[in-house]
Design a protein around this motif. Structure first.
Motif, PDB file in Angstrom:
ATOM      1  N   SER A 278       0.819  -1.211   0.000  1.00 56.76           N
ATOM      2  CA  SER A 278       0.000   0.000   0.000  1.00 56.76           C
ATOM      3  C   SER A 278       0.855   1.264   0.000  1.00 56.76           C
ATOM      4  O   SER A 278       0.443   2.302  -0.493  1.00 56.76           O
ATOM      5  CB  SER A 278      -0.937   0.005   1.215  1.00 56.76           C
ATOM      6  N   ARG A 279       2.059   1.171   0.567  1.00 57.67           N
ATOM      7  CA  ARG A 279       2.895   2.369   0.701  1.00 57.67           C
ATOM      8  C   ARG A 279       3.849   2.568  -0.473  1.00 57.67           C
ATOM      9  O   ARG A 279       4.137   3.707  -0.863  1.00 57.67           O
ATOM     10  CB  ARG A 279       3.715   2.296   1.999  1.00 57.67           C
ATOM     11  N   ILE A 280       4.378   1.481  -1.018  1.00 53.26           N
ATOM     12  CA  ILE A 280       5.473   1.616  -1.977  1.00 53.26           C
ATOM     13  C   ILE A 280       5.090   2.370  -3.252  1.00 53.26           C
ATOM     14  O   ILE A 280       5.918   3.135  -3.782  1.00 53.26           O
ATOM     15  CB  ILE A 280       6.073   0.225  -2.317  1.00 53.26           C
ATOM     16  N   PRO A 281       3.862   2.227  -3.791  1.00 50.59           N
ATOM     17  CA  PRO A 281       3.554   3.005  -5.000  1.00 50.59           C
ATOM     18  C   PRO A 281       3.647   4.509  -4.771  1.00 50.59           C
ATOM     19  O   PRO A 281       4.217   5.237  -5.597  1.00 50.59           O
ATOM     20  CB  PRO A 281       2.118   2.582  -5.344  1.00 50.59           C
ATOM     21  N   TRP A 282       3.111   4.972  -3.625  1.00 50.58           N
ATOM     22  CA  TRP A 282       3.163   6.411  -3.343  1.00 50.58           C
ATOM     23  C   TRP A 282       4.583   6.859  -3.042  1.00 50.58           C
ATOM     24  O   TRP A 282       5.009   7.941  -3.477  1.00 50.58           O
ATOM     25  CB  TRP A 282       2.246   6.745  -2.170  1.00 50.58           C
ATOM     26  N   LEU A 283       5.329   6.037  -2.295  1.00 53.10           N
ATOM     27  CA  LEU A 283       6.713   6.408  -2.003  1.00 53.10           C
ATOM     28  C   LEU A 283       7.547   6.465  -3.278  1.00 53.10           C
ATOM     29  O   LEU A 283       8.390   7.354  -3.449  1.00 53.10           O
ATOM     30  CB  LEU A 283       7.325   5.400  -1.024  1.00 53.10           C
ATOM     31  N   MET A 284       7.310   5.519  -4.192  1.00 53.36           N
ATOM     32  CA  MET A 284       8.029   5.521  -5.459  1.00 53.36           C
ATOM     33  C   MET A 284       7.672   6.754  -6.279  1.00 53.36           C
ATOM     34  O   MET A 284       8.551   7.424  -6.854  1.00 53.36           O
ATOM     35  CB  MET A 284       7.680   4.256  -6.244  1.00 53.36           C
ATOM     36  N   LEU A 285       6.379   7.075  -6.322  1.00 52.53           N
ATOM     37  CA  LEU A 285       5.927   8.244  -7.079  1.00 52.53           C
ATOM     38  C   LEU A 285       6.503   9.527  -6.502  1.00 52.53           C
ATOM     39  O   LEU A 285       6.978  10.407  -7.234  1.00 52.53           O
ATOM     40  CB  LEU A 285       4.396   8.297  -7.068  1.00 52.53           C
ATOM     41  N   THR A 291      12.554  14.401  -7.830  1.00 57.68           N
ATOM     42  CA  THR A 291      13.709  14.720  -8.677  1.00 57.68           C
ATOM     43  C   THR A 291      13.536  16.063  -9.374  1.00 57.68           C
ATOM     44  O   THR A 291      14.529  16.693  -9.759  1.00 57.68           O
ATOM     45  CB  THR A 291      13.910  13.622  -9.742  1.00 57.68           C
ATOM     46  N   PHE A 292      12.279  16.506  -9.541  1.00 50.59           N
ATOM     47  CA  PHE A 292      12.057  17.833 -10.134  1.00 50.59           C
ATOM     48  C   PHE A 292      12.654  18.924  -9.253  1.00 50.59           C
ATOM     49  O   PHE A 292      13.140  19.938  -9.744  1.00 50.59           O
ATOM     50  CB  PHE A 292      10.562  18.088 -10.345  1.00 50.59           C
ATOM     51  N   ILE A 297      17.057  23.015  -8.510  1.00 53.36           N
ATOM     52  CA  ILE A 297      18.246  23.485  -7.793  1.00 53.36           C
ATOM     53  C   ILE A 297      19.478  23.427  -8.691  1.00 53.36           C
ATOM     54  O   ILE A 297      20.311  24.349  -8.698  1.00 53.36           O
ATOM     55  CB  ILE A 297      18.460  22.632  -6.518  1.00 53.36           C
ATOM     56  N   SER A 298      19.597  22.350  -9.488  1.00 55.70           N
ATOM     57  CA  SER A 298      20.753  22.235 -10.398  1.00 55.70           C
ATOM     58  C   SER A 298      20.753  23.341 -11.443  1.00 55.70           C
ATOM     59  O   SER A 298      21.816  23.837 -11.845  1.00 55.70           O
ATOM     60  CB  SER A 298      20.721  20.866 -11.083  1.00 55.70           C
ATOM     61  N   SER A 299      19.570  23.756 -11.873  1.00 51.86           N
ATOM     62  CA  SER A 299      19.467  24.791 -12.899  1.00 51.86           C
ATOM     63  C   SER A 299      19.979  26.137 -12.402  1.00 51.86           C
ATOM     64  O   SER A 299      20.424  26.979 -13.195  1.00 51.86           O
ATOM     65  CB  SER A 299      18.011  24.935 -13.357  1.00 51.86           C
ATOM     66  N   PHE A 300      19.890  26.344 -11.085  1.00 59.24           N
ATOM     67  CA  PHE A 300      20.324  27.629 -10.520  1.00 59.24           C
ATOM     68  C   PHE A 300      21.585  27.452  -9.674  1.00 59.24           C
ATOM     69  O   PHE A 300      21.832  28.207  -8.745  1.00 59.24           O
ATOM     70  CB  PHE A 300      19.203  28.226  -9.664  1.00 59.24           C
ATOM     71  N   GLU A 301      22.368  26.436 -10.025  1.00 57.97           N
ATOM     72  CA  GLU A 301      23.569  26.139  -9.247  1.00 57.97           C
ATOM     73  C   GLU A 301      24.560  27.300  -9.246  1.00 57.97           C
ATOM     74  O   GLU A 301      25.161  27.628  -8.215  1.00 57.97           O
ATOM     75  CB  GLU A 301      24.236  24.884  -9.817  1.00 57.97           C
ATOM     76  N   VAL A 434       4.346  22.159  -4.397  1.00 59.00           N
ATOM     77  CA  VAL A 434       4.696  23.390  -3.675  1.00 59.00           C
ATOM     78  C   VAL A 434       6.206  23.550  -3.571  1.00 59.00           C
ATOM     79  O   VAL A 434       6.732  24.671  -3.687  1.00 59.00           O
ATOM     80  CB  VAL A 434       4.037  23.381  -2.279  1.00 59.00           C
ATOM     81  N   ASP A 435       6.944  22.456  -3.367  1.00 56.60           N
ATOM     82  CA  ASP A 435       8.412  22.546  -3.294  1.00 56.60           C
ATOM     83  C   ASP A 435       8.984  23.112  -4.587  1.00 56.60           C
ATOM     84  O   ASP A 435       9.854  24.001  -4.562  1.00 56.60           O
ATOM     85  CB  ASP A 435       9.002  21.157  -3.027  1.00 56.60           C
ATOM     86  N   VAL A 436       8.526  22.588  -5.706  1.00 59.77           N
ATOM     87  CA  VAL A 436       9.033  23.058  -7.006  1.00 59.77           C
ATOM     88  C   VAL A 436       8.674  24.523  -7.214  1.00 59.77           C
ATOM     89  O   VAL A 436       9.521  25.338  -7.624  1.00 59.77           O
ATOM     90  CB  VAL A 436       8.475  22.187  -8.145  1.00 59.77           C
ATOM     91  N   LEU A 437       7.425  24.885  -6.940  1.00 57.25           N
ATOM     92  CA  LEU A 437       6.981  26.270  -7.122  1.00 57.25           C
ATOM     93  C   LEU A 437       7.771  27.230  -6.235  1.00 57.25           C
ATOM     94  O   LEU A 437       8.180  28.316  -6.680  1.00 57.25           O
ATOM     95  CB  LEU A 437       5.488  26.396  -6.827  1.00 57.25           C
ATOM     96  N   SER A 438       7.983  26.836  -4.973  1.00 58.84           N
ATOM     97  CA  SER A 438       8.697  27.728  -4.054  1.00 58.84           C
ATOM     98  C   SER A 438      10.131  27.967  -4.514  1.00 58.84           C
ATOM     99  O   SER A 438      10.653  29.097  -4.424  1.00 58.84           O
ATOM    100  CB  SER A 438       8.678  27.161  -2.637  1.00 58.84           C
ATOM    101  N   LEU A 439      10.787  26.919  -5.029  1.00 63.88           N
ATOM    102  CA  LEU A 439      12.164  27.083  -5.508  1.00 63.88           C
ATOM    103  C   LEU A 439      12.232  27.978  -6.741  1.00 63.88           C
ATOM    104  O   LEU A 439      13.106  28.848  -6.849  1.00 63.88           O
ATOM    105  CB  LEU A 439      12.765  25.710  -5.816  1.00 63.88           C
TER     106      LEU A 439
END
Length: 452
Positions: A278-285, A291-292, A297-301, A434-439
């Motif tokens: 039940s957990r692994i599909p969401w954790l994998m996703l 990675t986004f 972060i790599s783009s603005f290194e 939200v993480d991607v947008l905030s960065l």
């Protein structure tokens, strides 16, 4: 209500058990509510549970039995003689017997059915044939039915004769010879009427009822919405087959709330492999979607290398955004579960959350600006935290809070629209989005204001 937290009451119980003061212990327990007695028994060693249970009066014992956890019920059933088991089952309402059967292993179920009277067994089998999430699966077939040509005096005679075995007599249901539901009448109405009044003249005919195949959560919500103590349940032909009582509705709502929280947190009370699956599909996703964040972060290194102080505030911005998004999503999910909002209310919900987000963002930014200038710059002597750097951080904070709250209220509504469970779908994606947008917002402000 007793207080079991401080352990004083349990010490008294254990003392009476050690001294074998059974009459005193029986008198003490008999004054308590069934739920409290069940809680006390659950804290005793397994070998003492049957002993203390047998001290209870027959009717009280049955009520306590219903309040126990399945493991304790199974332990008691295995310790019962056939006569004791039969006595307990005779005191249970049909819906409680159904709940018991659904929780027990096959060997115990076989013994329960063996000692259940034929009429109860037929009622149990009738309820068990309905889907697990339907109103039919939680209804009880024990209710008081009246005929429309009865007088009030006749009605009271029937209630006195049959009501002792019914789960509730507060509401009586009026049916025709084919058991089609015609109306209902309350005990209050009967008490205030004249003895020779005819039921047909005093009954309510504008009836809200449920179908056997209606979703049980919808029925539970309707009970709360209309402040009913019970909801009549009819079959496809409109025949009254049972009622759903308020205690069963509360159990349904608690079960639904627990299930939603388990799904949001990807936890389930099952075995190891079932939990992993039940957990692994969401954790994998989530791992792949995270990675986004790394890509951004790599783009603005190069920019980060030019102004390394910005790195230290990334966790704060991402964490604040995630918290704000989760706040909004939980509020919307709750409103969806209570049918207070739907997809048609999208613009109203977004407009409200936008205003809340703007006020929250500005207040957080002001507090953070003071903290950056006073604590980071002057007290901790971090000279890299300039007023311009603080401005970048605070502007990012305002925009991040705004985006997070909008995303947090949009995702559950969109999930509901496309037929997904909002509790499952919203929580995992909010943090990633939200993480991607905030960065992105953070680095764009940094590029524009710090000229990196």
């Amino acid at each position: 209500m007793i207080d079991l937290e401080n352990g004083v009451f349990m010490e008294q119980v254990e003392d009476l058990v050690e001294r074998k003061r059974w009459p005193a212990l029986r008198d003490m327990l008999s004054l308590l509510e069934p739920a409290d007695i069940a809680l006390i028994l659950s804290q005793l060693p397994g070998d003492r549970l049957p002993l203390l249970y047998r001290l209870l009066p027959k009717e009280l014992a049955a009520e306590v039995f219903v309040e126990m956890e399945p493991e304790e019920q199974e332990l008691l059933i295995k310790s019962f003689s056939d006569t004791e088991l039969r006595e307990v089952l005779e005191e249970l309402y049909v819906d409680d017997t159904v709940d018991l059967i659904e929780e027990m292993p096959a060997t115990v179920v076989k013994r329960i059915l063996k000692h259940t009277d034929p009429e109860t067994r037929r009622s149990v089998n009738e309820i068990l044939k309905y889907p697990e999430d339907s109103a039919g699966s939680i209804m009880t077939t024990e209710f008081v039915d009246l005929k429309r040509d009865m007088t009030v005096e006749d009605a009271f005679k029937r209630i006195r004769r049959t009501g002792v075995d019914k789960e509730t007599i507060n509401i009586c249901y009026v049916t025709d010879p084919s058991r089609r539901l015609l109306g209902l009448v309350s005990i209050r109405t009967l008490l205030l009427a004249e003895e020779d009044d005819v039921i047909e003249d005093i009954m309510e005919t504008n009836i809200i009822f449920a179908s056997t195949l209606d979703d049980k959560e919808d029925v539970a919500q309707d009970l709360g919405k209309y402040d009913f103590l019970a909801m009549p349940v009819v079959d496809k032909e409109g025949r009254l087959v049972g009622i759903v009582t308020i205690d069963d509705a509360i159990d349904v709502m608690e079960e639904a709330a627990t299930e939603d929280f388990e799904l949001m947190a990807a936890i389930t009370p099952t075995g190891v492999w079932e939990t992993v699956k039940s957990r692994i599909p969401w954790l994998m996703l989530l791992m792949l979607s995270a990675t986004f964040t790394g890509i951004v972060i790599s783009s603005f290194e190069d920019s980060l290398a030019a102004c390394s102080v910005l790195i230290g505030f990334i966790p704060m911005l991402m964490g604040t955004g995630g918290n704000c998004g989760n706040q909004s999503s939980v509020a919307v999910i709750r409103s969806l579960s209570l049918n207070e909002v739907g997809f048609g209310d999208l613009f109203r919900v977004v407009w409200k959350e936008s205003r809340v987000a703007l006020v929250c963002g500005v207040l957080l930014a002001c507090g953070n600006f003071v903290k950056l200038m006073v604590v980071d710059r002057f007290l901790m002597h971090n000279q890299d935290v300039t007023a311009l750097v603080a401005l970048v951080i605070c502007l990012t904070l305002v925009c991040t809070v705004f985006c997070a709250k909008v995303v947090g209220c949009l995702l559950p509504l969109l999930a509901e629209k496309i037929g997904l469970d909002p509790a499952v779908m919203a929580a995992p994606f909010i943090s990633t989005i939200v993480d991607v947008l905030s960065l992105v917002i953070y680095f764009q402000f940094a590029l524009a204001l710090l000229h990196l």
